[in-house]
Design a protein around this motif. Structure first.
Motif, PDB file in Angstrom:
ATOM      1  N   ASP A 138       0.673  -1.294   0.019  1.00 54.14           N
ATOM      2  CA  ASP A 138      -0.039  -0.081  -0.047  1.00 54.14           C
ATOM      3  C   ASP A 138       1.167   1.252   0.144  1.00 54.14           C
ATOM      4  OD1 ASP A 138      -3.029   0.669   0.330  1.00 54.14           O
ATOM      5  OD2 ASP A 138      -1.913   1.830   1.795  1.00 54.14           O
ATOM      6  N   TYR A 139       1.875   1.169   0.696  1.00 53.00           N
ATOM      7  CA  TYR A 139       2.892   2.356   0.820  1.00 53.00           C
ATOM      8  C   TYR A 139       3.288   2.574  -0.455  1.00 53.00           C
ATOM      9  CZ  TYR A 139       6.405   5.792   2.126  1.00 53.00           C
ATOM     10  OH  TYR A 139       7.403   6.749   2.017  1.00 53.00           O
ATOM     11  N   GLN A 140       4.100   1.682  -0.910  1.00 49.12           N
ATOM     12  CA  GLN A 140       4.869   1.712  -2.204  1.00 49.12           C
ATOM     13  C   GLN A 140       3.804   2.236  -3.386  1.00 49.12           C
ATOM     14  OE1 GLN A 140       8.134   0.821  -3.063  1.00 49.12           O
ATOM     15  NE2 GLN A 140       8.435   1.086  -0.938  1.00 49.12           N
ATOM     16  N   CYS A 141       2.301   1.563  -3.162  1.00 49.12           N
ATOM     17  CA  CYS A 141       1.632   2.309  -4.289  1.00 49.12           C
ATOM     18  C   CYS A 141       1.532   3.732  -4.024  1.00 49.12           C
ATOM     19  CB  CYS A 141       0.251   1.357  -4.146  1.00 49.12           C
ATOM     20  SG  CYS A 141       0.360  -0.434  -4.917  1.00 49.12           S
ATOM     21  N   SER A 142       1.279   4.232  -3.058  1.00 47.60           N
ATOM     22  CA  SER A 142       1.233   5.619  -2.841  1.00 47.60           C
ATOM     23  C   SER A 142       2.416   6.465  -3.587  1.00 47.60           C
ATOM     24  CB  SER A 142       0.955   6.094  -1.371  1.00 47.60           C
ATOM     25  OG  SER A 142       2.281   5.875  -0.538  1.00 47.60           O
ATOM     26  N   VAL A 143       3.461   5.979  -3.185  1.00 50.55           N
ATOM     27  CA  VAL A 143       4.653   6.380  -3.869  1.00 50.55           C
ATOM     28  C   VAL A 143       4.925   6.254  -5.411  1.00 50.55           C
ATOM     29  CG1 VAL A 143       7.228   6.393  -4.007  1.00 50.55           C
ATOM     30  CG2 VAL A 143       6.261   6.189  -1.723  1.00 50.55           C
ATOM     31  N   ILE A 144       4.249   5.248  -5.870  1.00 52.07           N
ATOM     32  CA  ILE A 144       4.353   4.816  -7.176  1.00 52.07           C
ATOM     33  C   ILE A 144       3.280   5.927  -7.947  1.00 52.07           C
ATOM     34  CG2 ILE A 144       3.758   3.124  -9.130  1.00 52.07           C
ATOM     35  CD1 ILE A 144       5.061   1.065  -6.884  1.00 52.07           C
ATOM     36  N   MET A 145       2.113   6.018  -7.395  1.00 55.85           N
ATOM     37  CA  MET A 145       1.198   6.748  -7.850  1.00 55.85           C
ATOM     38  C   MET A 145       1.675   8.175  -8.317  1.00 55.85           C
ATOM     39  SD  MET A 145      -2.341   6.023  -8.155  1.00 55.85           S
ATOM     40  CE  MET A 145      -3.208   7.074  -7.199  1.00 55.85           C
ATOM     41  N   ARG A 146       2.345   8.694  -7.300  1.00 62.08           N
ATOM     42  CA  ARG A 146       3.022   9.969  -7.520  1.00 62.08           C
ATOM     43  C   ARG A 146       4.239  10.072  -8.440  1.00 62.08           C
ATOM     44  NH1 ARG A 146       5.149  11.835  -2.240  1.00 62.08           N
ATOM     45  NH2 ARG A 146       5.108   9.809  -1.439  1.00 62.08           N
ATOM     46  N   ALA A 147       4.636   9.017  -8.326  1.00 65.01           N
ATOM     47  CA  ALA A 147       5.979   9.015  -9.375  1.00 65.01           C
ATOM     48  C   ALA A 147       5.428   9.001 -10.845  1.00 65.01           C
ATOM     49  CB  ALA A 147       6.837   7.828  -9.148  1.00 65.01           C
ATOM     50  N   VAL A 148       4.434   8.243 -11.008  1.00 67.25           N
ATOM     51  CA  VAL A 148       3.826   8.081 -12.228  1.00 67.25           C
ATOM     52  C   VAL A 148       3.188   9.599 -12.873  1.00 67.25           C
ATOM     53  CG1 VAL A 148       2.017   7.101 -13.990  1.00 67.25           C
ATOM     54  CG2 VAL A 148       3.374   5.530 -12.156  1.00 67.25           C
ATOM     55  N   ALA A 149       2.460  10.192 -11.913  1.00 63.47           N
ATOM     56  CA  ALA A 149       2.051  11.254 -12.166  1.00 63.47           C
ATOM     57  C   ALA A 149       3.104  12.456 -12.590  1.00 63.47           C
ATOM     58  CB  ALA A 149       1.066  11.918 -10.866  1.00 63.47           C
ATOM     59  N   ALA A 150       4.039  12.356 -11.764  1.00 64.14           N
ATOM     60  CA  ALA A 150       5.340  13.264 -12.303  1.00 64.14           C
ATOM     61  C   ALA A 150       5.684  13.080 -13.236  1.00 64.14           C
ATOM     62  CB  ALA A 150       6.408  13.343 -11.048  1.00 64.14           C
ATOM     63  N   PHE A 151       5.815  11.783 -14.058  1.00 62.54           N
ATOM     64  CA  PHE A 151       6.435  11.168 -15.156  1.00 62.54           C
ATOM     65  C   PHE A 151       5.479  11.766 -16.361  1.00 62.54           C
ATOM     66  CE2 PHE A 151       5.646   8.095 -18.573  1.00 62.54           C
ATOM     67  CZ  PHE A 151       6.830   8.299 -19.276  1.00 62.54           C
ATOM     68  N   LYS A 152       3.947  11.395 -15.951  1.00 65.89           N
ATOM     69  CA  LYS A 152       3.037  12.078 -16.939  1.00 65.89           C
ATOM     70  C   LYS A 152       2.995  13.486 -17.059  1.00 65.89           C
ATOM     71  CE  LYS A 152      -0.991   9.904 -16.675  1.00 65.89           C
ATOM     72  NZ  LYS A 152      -2.083   9.514 -16.186  1.00 65.89           N
ATOM     73  N   SER A 153       3.191  14.174 -15.937  1.00 66.81           N
ATOM     74  CA  SER A 153       3.272  15.869 -16.107  1.00 66.81           C
ATOM     75  C   SER A 153       4.723  16.184 -16.735  1.00 66.81           C
ATOM     76  CB  SER A 153       3.551  16.341 -14.621  1.00 66.81           C
ATOM     77  OG  SER A 153       3.635  17.725 -14.510  1.00 66.81           O
ATOM     78  N   HIS A 154       5.885  15.483 -16.813  1.00 65.79           N
ATOM     79  CA  HIS A 154       6.719  15.817 -17.351  1.00 65.79           C
ATOM     80  C   HIS A 154       6.650  15.651 -18.895  1.00 65.79           C
ATOM     81  CE1 HIS A 154      11.221  16.289 -17.665  1.00 65.79           C
ATOM     82  NE2 HIS A 154      11.188  15.658 -18.884  1.00 65.79           N
ATOM     83  N   CYS A 155       6.223  14.584 -19.192  1.00 64.85           N
ATOM     84  CA  CYS A 155       5.641  14.325 -20.658  1.00 64.85           C
ATOM     85  C   CYS A 155       4.754  15.350 -21.485  1.00 64.85           C
ATOM     86  CB  CYS A 155       5.142  12.949 -20.781  1.00 64.85           C
ATOM     87  SG  CYS A 155       6.201  11.294 -20.780  1.00 64.85           S
ATOM     88  N   GLN A 156       3.689  15.913 -20.350  1.00 66.72           N
ATOM     89  CA  GLN A 156       2.890  16.699 -20.935  1.00 66.72           C
ATOM     90  C   GLN A 156       3.491  18.206 -20.826  1.00 66.72           C
ATOM     91  OE1 GLN A 156      -0.262  16.449 -21.941  1.00 66.72           O
ATOM     92  NE2 GLN A 156      -0.279  18.482 -22.435  1.00 66.72           N
ATOM     93  N   LYS A 157       4.418  18.525 -20.160  1.00 65.13           N
ATOM     94  CA  LYS A 157       4.972  19.663 -20.331  1.00 65.13           C
ATOM     95  C   LYS A 157       5.993  19.682 -21.347  1.00 65.13           C
ATOM     96  CE  LYS A 157       5.003  20.932 -15.410  1.00 65.13           C
ATOM     97  NZ  LYS A 157       5.592  21.215 -14.201  1.00 65.13           N
ATOM     98  N   THR A 158       6.515  18.496 -21.481  1.00 58.10           N
ATOM     99  CA  THR A 158       7.535  18.378 -22.888  1.00 58.10           C
ATOM    100  C   THR A 158       6.522  18.651 -24.071  1.00 58.10           C
ATOM    101  OG1 THR A 158       8.763  16.723 -21.868  1.00 58.10           O
ATOM    102  CG2 THR A 158       9.049  16.787 -24.108  1.00 58.10           C
ATOM    103  N   VAL A 159       5.458  18.161 -24.202  1.00 55.86           N
ATOM    104  CA  VAL A 159       4.900  18.428 -25.397  1.00 55.86           C
ATOM    105  C   VAL A 159       4.570  20.039 -25.581  1.00 55.86           C
ATOM    106  CG1 VAL A 159       2.549  18.211 -26.355  1.00 55.86           C
ATOM    107  CG2 VAL A 159       3.827  16.096 -25.458  1.00 55.86           C
ATOM    108  N   GLU A 160       4.067  20.568 -24.231  1.00 53.88           N
ATOM    109  CA  GLU A 160       3.676  21.905 -24.395  1.00 53.88           C
ATOM    110  C   GLU A 160       4.779  22.845 -24.630  1.00 53.88           C
ATOM    111  OE1 GLU A 160       1.752  22.531 -20.695  1.00 53.88           O
ATOM    112  OE2 GLU A 160      -0.059  21.359 -20.907  1.00 53.88           O
ATOM    113  N   ASN A 161       5.901  22.372 -24.065  1.00 53.72           N
ATOM    114  CA  ASN A 161       7.240  23.442 -24.314  1.00 53.72           C
ATOM    115  C   ASN A 161       7.743  23.405 -25.609  1.00 53.72           C
ATOM    116  OD1 ASN A 161       7.344  24.228 -21.723  1.00 53.72           O
ATOM    117  ND2 ASN A 161       8.933  22.641 -21.124  1.00 53.72           N
ATOM    118  N   ILE A 162       7.311  21.998 -26.265  1.00 56.18           N
ATOM    119  CA  ILE A 162       8.080  22.033 -27.605  1.00 56.18           C
ATOM    120  C   ILE A 162       7.113  22.579 -28.695  1.00 56.18           C
ATOM    121  CG2 ILE A 162       7.882  20.154 -29.507  1.00 56.18           C
ATOM    122  CD1 ILE A 162       9.081  18.056 -27.535  1.00 56.18           C
TER     123      ILE A 162
END
Length: 453
Positions: A340-364
């Motif tokens: 459960d704790y690892q999943c709480s961390v992974i949820m945030r880590a995946v969200a950060a990855f998706k945010s980075h990808c989205q910002k990459t698209v927007e910046n480009i």
């Protein structure tokens, strides 16, 4: 210290009968604890549970009811020896995390992101900065004092480490590359040893004894005050227990129709826990445990995890990370706490990855509009556009001809021409560091000012 749960091997029927006889109005209050999580959806250990009991309610009886509910919902996972049979409960957080991981981190999802960014095979280069994060953060979690900026500079320039902390980071970086390269192999005890040898070799060989399982029982886990919080199982039988772990890892649990089905994320987290629990090496166990988590996710085709760092978040809450181990160990090897704790961390880590990808698209998209309208983009070669895209999405990234040569699979002279051309166009700065030229992106406002003047 963690407060261990009371022994509920025998349900306190006498106490329950007493409640029924004398406190009939409160029976419903007790029955409200017949559930696996609290009203806020938290899977609490007794250590925290006891402080959230209303006045007048017996905490041990409330806990006994909660344990009954949990045992009826548990699923079998893995044996830790003959007596320690681990199980877990599917909390809503675990279910959500599995869904998000399936939707966003498979190799197929990454290929979709390639098309979205529009750079096809070069998205991996654009996200290259993220590959280093897990190696750096995992080392910092173990105590490496080197800053992230210095660590990234060292990795990109491939310079020799200057301290033990930097050697830890380089070791972790090599270890992460190793698990990616070996993702198709079955797990063996020799592979675990080789992973450890690559990760810690040359740091302090006397302390770490690279690639060698411990032979004594003098390895313990201590808290910051020096208290022993975990005594690993004895060294005697370690090889056999790890072989049993390897057999379990190599067993197919992917058939969703089977009673033995285990989702790949849950299984990867179990591998992480198992190495931390067994502590097979004198030191460096945490790094190996986290690397094997990634190895299994890579094996199961969750390719986006190359760019997702769990250690980056674990190092922000090391106490909770440690407690999730202890909660499992002190409550009949209930793996739910750790998963459960690892999943709480992974949820945030995946969200950060998706945010980075989205910002990459927007910046480009936004900067490319200016580049096209200003005429700058038309002056760049194909390779210069790739390097420039990487630089503008990771402004602190430094470049050398050797680095570009490797990433663009071109000759050294071509790489140098690419970088020097960007300098001539007033897009990059160029500075001598020792015998090597180092290139970096100029401030975006300066770039626009120079091209508009």
């Amino acid at each position: 210290m963690i407060k261990r749960p009371p022994d509920n091997s025998k349900f306190p029927e006498e106490l329950w009968a007493y409640v029924c006889e004398h406190f009939e109005a409160e029976i419903l209050d007790y029955l409200s604890f017949w559930q696996v999580v609290d009203v806020k959806g938290r899977y609490l250990h007794y250590d925290e549970f006891r402080y959230r009991i209303p006045k007048g309610i017996n905490p041990d009886l409330a806990w006994a009811l909660t344990k009954k509910a949990r045992k009826s919902a548990q699923q079998f996972l893995i044996n830790f020896g003959e007596e320690n049979i681990s199980k877990y409960v599917e909390t809503s957080l675990i279910q959500k995390t599995k869904t998000i991981v399936d939707q966003s981190t498979t190799t197929a999802a990454l290929e979709w992101a390639n098309k979205k960014v529009g750079e096809g095979q070069n998205i991996a280069y654009m996200l290259e900065d993220l590959i280093e994060d897990e190696a750096i953060s995992s080392s910092q979690l173990e105590g490496a004092a080197t800053t992230t900026l210095v660590a990234k500079e060292m990795i990109k320039r491939k310079r020799e480490p200057r301290s033990m902390d930097e050697r830890m980071i380089i070791g972790n970086f090599k270890m992460m590359k190793f698990v990616w390269d070996k993702r198709l192999l079955p797990l063996t005890t020799d592979l675990i040893k080789e992973l450890h040898a690559i990760g810690v070799g040359g740091i302090d060989d006397e302390k770490y004894t690279p690639g060698t399982f411990r032979l004594t029982d003098n390895v313990v886990v201590e808290d910051k005050d020096g208290n022993i919080v975990h005594q690993p199982p004895p060294a005697a039988g370690l090889d056999e227990r790890l072989q049993s772990l390897c057999n379990w890892v190599n067993t197919d649990h992917d058939d969703i129709e089977s009673q033995s089905y285990i989702h790949s994320l849950v299984k990867a987290i179990c591998i992480h826990f198992s190495i931390g629990y067994e502590h097979p090496f004198n030191d460096g166990n945490g790094r190996v445990a986290r690397a094997l988590f990634y190895w299994f996710m890579f094996k199961k085709d969750y390719g986006a995890f190359r760019y997702i760092s769990i250690s980056n978040l674990l190092k922000e809450a090391t106490t909770q990370y440690g407690k999730s181990y202890l909660y499992t160990e002190t409550d009949e090897m209930d793996m739910t706490y750790f998963i459960d704790y690892q999943c709480s961390v992974i949820m945030r880590a995946v969200a950060a990855f998706k945010s980075h990808c989205q910002k990459t698209v927007e910046n480009i998209e936004s900067f490319d509009t200016w580049l096209f309208n200003s005429g700058v983009y038309g002056r760049l070669s194909g390779k210069q556009r790739i390097v420039f895209q990487v630089a503008k999405n990771s402004p602190n990234t430094i470049f050398t001809a050797r680095y570009v040569e490797e990433k663009l699979h071109c000759s050294y002279n071509t790489a140098a021409t690419v970088l020097n051309g960007l300098v001539e166009l007033n897009l990059f700065d160029k500075n001598k560091d020792g015998k090597e030229w180092v290139y970096s992106l100029r401030d975006k406002q300066d770039i626009q000012k120079n091209w508009m003047s």
